[in-house]
Design an enzyme around this catalytic site. Structure first.
Site, PDB file in Angstrom:
ATOM      1  N   GLU A   1     -70.788  17.451  -1.695  1.00 43.81           N
ATOM      2  CA  GLU A   1     -71.724  16.948  -2.754  1.00 43.81           C
ATOM      3  C   GLU A   1     -71.456  15.533  -3.334  1.00 43.81           C
ATOM      4  O   GLU A   1     -70.204  15.170  -3.531  1.00 43.81           O
ATOM      5  CB  GLU A   1     -71.331  18.018  -4.034  1.00 43.81           C
ATOM      6  CG  GLU A   1     -72.510  17.711  -5.044  1.00 43.81           C
ATOM      7  CD  GLU A   1     -72.586  18.335  -6.391  1.00 43.81           C
ATOM      8  OE1 GLU A   1     -71.668  19.376  -6.665  1.00 43.81           O
ATOM      9  OE2 GLU A   1     -73.098  18.027  -7.414  1.00 43.81           O
TER      10      GLU A   1
ATOM     11  N   ARG B   1     -58.073  27.003   1.406  1.00 43.89           N
ATOM     12  CA  ARG B   1     -58.361  25.649   0.886  1.00 43.89           C
ATOM     13  C   ARG B   1     -56.893  25.119   1.134  1.00 43.89           C
ATOM     14  O   ARG B   1     -55.964  25.652   1.246  1.00 43.89           O
ATOM     15  CB  ARG B   1     -58.269  25.482  -0.752  1.00 43.89           C
ATOM     16  CG  ARG B   1     -59.551  25.843  -1.330  1.00 43.89           C
ATOM     17  CD  ARG B   1     -59.557  25.662  -2.911  1.00 43.89           C
ATOM     18  NE  ARG B   1     -59.586  24.431  -3.405  1.00 43.89           N
ATOM     19  CZ  ARG B   1     -60.322  23.492  -3.622  1.00 43.89           C
ATOM     20  NH1 ARG B   1     -61.795  23.996  -3.283  1.00 43.89           N
ATOM     21  NH2 ARG B   1     -60.544  22.434  -4.134  1.00 43.89           N
TER      22      ARG B   1
ATOM     23  N   LYS C   1     -62.432  17.255  -7.110  1.00 44.94           N
ATOM     24  CA  LYS C   1     -62.943  16.094  -7.493  1.00 44.94           C
ATOM     25  C   LYS C   1     -63.082  15.812  -9.088  1.00 44.94           C
ATOM     26  O   LYS C   1     -63.169  14.799  -9.582  1.00 44.94           O
ATOM     27  CB  LYS C   1     -64.473  16.080  -6.976  1.00 44.94           C
ATOM     28  CG  LYS C   1     -64.481  15.590  -5.424  1.00 44.94           C
ATOM     29  CD  LYS C   1     -65.764  15.528  -4.869  1.00 44.94           C
ATOM     30  CE  LYS C   1     -66.338  16.776  -4.350  1.00 44.94           C
ATOM     31  NZ  LYS C   1     -67.835  16.718  -3.784  1.00 44.94           N
TER      32      LYS C   1
HETATM   33  P1  ATP Z   1     -64.038  19.856  -5.119  1.00 43.74           P
HETATM   34  O1  ATP Z   1     -63.486  21.142  -5.608  1.00 43.74           O
HETATM   35  O2  ATP Z   1     -62.971  19.002  -4.999  1.00 43.74           O
HETATM   36  O3  ATP Z   1     -64.965  19.287  -6.139  1.00 43.74           O
HETATM   37  P2  ATP Z   1     -65.970  20.988  -3.716  1.00 43.74           P
HETATM   38  O4  ATP Z   1     -65.717  22.140  -3.102  1.00 43.74           O
HETATM   39  O5  ATP Z   1     -66.557  21.014  -5.023  1.00 43.74           O
HETATM   40  O6  ATP Z   1     -64.585  20.143  -3.842  1.00 43.74           O
HETATM   41  P3  ATP Z   1     -67.873  19.707  -2.131  1.00 43.74           P
HETATM   42  O7  ATP Z   1     -68.218  18.319  -1.967  1.00 43.74           O
HETATM   43  O8  ATP Z   1     -68.857  20.735  -2.401  1.00 43.74           O
HETATM   44  O9  ATP Z   1     -66.545  19.691  -3.012  1.00 43.74           O
HETATM   45  O10 ATP Z   1     -67.069  20.279  -0.590  1.00 43.74           O
HETATM   46  C1  ATP Z   1     -67.481  19.952   0.688  1.00 43.74           C
HETATM   47  C2  ATP Z   1     -66.640  21.013   1.656  1.00 43.74           C
HETATM   48  O11 ATP Z   1     -65.411  20.898   1.493  1.00 43.74           O
HETATM   49  C3  ATP Z   1     -66.869  22.281   1.157  1.00 43.74           C
HETATM   50  O12 ATP Z   1     -67.126  23.044   2.234  1.00 43.74           O
HETATM   51  C4  ATP Z   1     -65.655  22.918   0.516  1.00 43.74           C
HETATM   52  O13 ATP Z   1     -65.477  24.177   1.061  1.00 43.74           O
HETATM   53  C5  ATP Z   1     -64.688  21.843   1.368  1.00 43.74           C
HETATM   54  N1  ATP Z   1     -63.224  21.742   0.460  1.00 43.74           N
HETATM   55  C6  ATP Z   1     -63.517  21.065  -0.711  1.00 43.74           C
HETATM   56  N2  ATP Z   1     -62.000  21.084  -1.417  1.00 43.74           N
HETATM   57  C7  ATP Z   1     -61.377  21.748  -0.156  1.00 43.74           C
HETATM   58  C8  ATP Z   1     -59.967  21.758   0.106  1.00 43.74           C
HETATM   59  N3  ATP Z   1     -59.075  21.590  -1.003  1.00 43.74           N
HETATM   60  N4  ATP Z   1     -59.442  22.368   1.058  1.00 43.74           N
HETATM   61  C9  ATP Z   1     -60.715  22.663   2.084  1.00 43.74           C
HETATM   62  N5  ATP Z   1     -61.832  22.379   1.943  1.00 43.74           N
HETATM   63  C10 ATP Z   1     -62.272  22.184   0.904  1.00 43.74           C
HETATM   64 MG    MG Z   2     -66.156  23.230  -5.387  1.00 43.53          MG
END
Ligand code: ATP
Ligand code: MG
Length: 578
Positions: free
Chosen positions: A46, A280, A290
């Site tokens: 995102e 994760r 983020k």
């Molecule tokens: P954040 O929690 O940091 O805001 P998010 O999941 O909201 O991360 P996205 O931009 O939606 O951020 O994530 C893109 C992809 O990265 C998703 O498929 C998510 O599952 C994966 N992802 C996010 N954080 C991690 C992490 N710490 N380890 C592994 N994969 C991750």
């Molecule tokens: Mg998330």
């Protein structure tokens, strides 16, 4: 779900007691059973912040799985939340994915391009009697949904929620109201479109989740074209289906969303993408979300998203990390099904492994103290040879100049040496790296008794640092010629958070209290070899005895700035052998 089964300090090498790659096994089964005839994945960030090392794990899994099975991986921006997204994040994300070495070719997609398609599928679900327009407010919806409560034995119960009074609206009325929601006839929050699933489902997410909300916000791509926006749980599976994604790989917090993912795919009657979750990545001494990283930026606890202390890809790049080190780290921690916290020392170990092989050596003095070679003429200069990289013969040699006045580290002299101190003190000899063996003859002090220069004599028979008579000289120190040294600025970093797990203990808001107040040390009066003045931003070096450093893009102060990437000492081996 998010428990950490590995205490920090324990390695998490390729998931020893779990299948090292359960995703590959699932994919193989799907290909063998004929569920899918090809493999197509996507990396779906995102654009509401910069990517962090957790995303590096996600994209490595997405791109590598596709490659392993001869398939493709899309880059898709999951951009259906107009408040928080913008194009600068899109650009930053693309730069980081590319820098890590992943190539989405021409497959760059945006969920916001699918609004019309998603709207059509919403109509289809309404027509099947499986979605309705609700007049309850956001607060009422959550109140009707109910919450999980612990019973007297502390077992979580989810008593059934209550149906909305608008749940049984007829299809015709729902179609009419939904069209009017789109046309802007209602105020923000006045109505929502909800899936009609089950208000008694033990999984709260299945209790008639919202599919669309009204939101008058300008979207960075679609402008004011829409005033209704699809929710993540509705949008994501259907976007996957639109792109023919076979395996929708995501982190473990989405596991509980999977029944909903499958429900929307089924009810919309679209391509049957399959969601698979993996653990994760969590790292000690930092936060990987983020939302929290954004707070650090907005509240100016760091200089920006690319501050070298940040766990963002851009921060790590600026710090001096290499794509190879990051990818090697991700492949070594493996893909597991349970969340764990990886010790940041292991990341640094992977980095050092790479930098040791690839970084040219240079000498720099961070806390300069003058060393005067008494038996060397003031205008005499001698060129000596220094090895550029002992790990890589092809890196060759360079010339360095030896003169009467040199800079050495303040720490490399003690008037009264502590036990086991093998550096300079009156009467002791040390080797000047690639130079000569010198013997300390004393020091000069100012009126307050501070040492302002050290004096020594040089043994001319030891040119290059070799003692012809097998003399035992225990210490070797680095140095610069005062005549050649160029002023540099050095920024030394420590963990961003003092606490190993900043998000644990207290409320999430408390994490800022765990920031390390000493995470940045600025050294503005350091010196380096002349070659450092012309280094380009991103160039990496090993400063002899000090660690690995990378040239920072900042040149506002008029002198070259170097970020300390990581020290030389491996703390990981010690931890792993405990
Ligand atoms: P954040 O929690 O940091 O805001 P998010 O999941 O909201 O991360 P996205 O931009 O939606 O951020 O994530 C893109 C992809 O990265 C998703 O498929 C998510 O599952 C994966 N992802 C996010 N954080 C991690 C992490 N710490 N380890 C592994 N994969 C991750
Ligand atoms: Mg998330």
């Amino acid at each position: 779900m998010n428990e950490t089964n590995n205490a920090p300090g324990r390695p998490v090498p390729a998931a020893k007691n779990e299948s090292s790659d359960f995703i590959s096994e699932f994919i193989k089964e799907d290909l063998a059973s004929g569920r899918f005839s090809y493999v197509h994945t996507r990396f779906p960030p995102e654009p509401n912040g910069w990517l962090h090392i957790g995303h590096c794990k996600a994209m490595t899994v997405d791109f590598n799985m596709a490659e392993k099975f001869g398939g493709k991986c899309n880059l898709r921006f999951d951009d259906t939340n107009p408040e928080k997204e913008n194009v600068s994040y899109v650009e930053a994300i693309k730069r980081d994915v590319r820098w890590l070495g992943f190539d989405w070719e021409d497959r760059e997609y945006y969920a916001s391009d699918y609004y019309e398609y998603l709207y059509e599928l919403a109509l289809k679900i309404i027509k099947k009697g499986k979605a309705y327009v609700d007049d309850l407010s956001e607060d009422e919806i959550s109140e009707y949904r109910g919450t999980a409560v612990p019973d007297k034995n502390n077992i979580t119960l989810t008593p059934p929620g209550r149906n909305s009074p608008w749940r049984d609206r007829g299809v015709g009325e729902n179609l009419d109201l939904f069209a009017r929601m789109r046309a802007g006839e209602f105020a923000d929050g006045q109505k929502t479109l909800r899936a009609k699933i089950n208000m008694a489902d033990p999984n709260l997410l299945m209790r008639d989740p919202v599919m669309y909300r009204i939101r008058r916000d300008t979207h960075y791509r679609t402008g004011n074209e829409w005033c209704i926006y699809p929710m993540y749980d509705f949008q994501h599976p259907l976007s996957d289906a639109k792109e023919g994604i076979t395996h929708s790989l995501c982190s473990l917090e989405y596991e509980i969303h999977r029944p909903l993912y499958e429900w929307f795919i089924r009810e919309a009657e679209v391509f049957p993408s399959r969601q698979i979750e993996f653990a994760r990545l969590n790292l000690t001494h930092t936060v990987l979300s983020k939302r929290y990283l954004l707070r650090l930026v907005q509240e100016k606890h760091v200089a920006g998203w690319d501050d070298p202390r940040m766990p963002t890809i851009a921060g790590l790049r600026r710090r001096g990390y290499t794509p190879r080190a990051l990818r090697s780290f991700i492949s070594q921690i493996g893909i597991a099904k349970t969340d764990s916290t990886v010790d940041i020392a292991f990341l640094e170990y992977c980095l050092r492994e790479d930098l040791n092989k690839t970084s040219p050596r240079a000498m720099a003095v961070l806390k300069p103290l003058k060393l005067i070679v008494e038996n060397w003429d003031a205008d005499r200069e001698e060129e000596l040879e220094a090895v550029n990289n002992p790990e890589d013969e092809s890196a060759g040699k360079r010339k360095i100049r030896f003169t009467k006045e040199l800079w050495i580290e303040r720490d490399d002299f003690e008037e009264v040496p502590p036990p086991k101190y093998f550096r300079l003190f009156p009467g002791n000899s040390v080797r000047l790296r690639y130079g000569y063996i010198v013997t300390c003859t004393g020091c000069d002090k100012d009126s307050q008794g501070n040492v302002i220069a050290v004096r020594c004599s040089c043994d001319p028979a030891t040119r290059g640092g070799n003692a012809p008579d097998n003399r035992k000289v225990k210490g070797t120190i680095h140095w610069l010629s005062v005549r050649d040294a160029v002023p540099i600025e050095v920024r030394i970093y420590d963990h961003l958070f003092s606490a190993e797990k900043p998000m644990e203990g207290g409320t999430p808001g408390d994490f800022l209290e765990k920031l390390n107040p000493a995470s940045l040390e600025l050294i503005t009066d350091a010196y380096g070899e002349p070659c450092l003045a012309s280094a380009r931003a991103g160039d990496r070096f090993q400063f002899e005895r000090l660690g690995y450093f990378a040239r920072d893009p900042d040149s506002s102060g008029g002198r070259a700035v170097f970020n300390k990437t990581v020290g030389l000492r491996d703390t990981w081996a010690r931890i792993a052998n405990q």
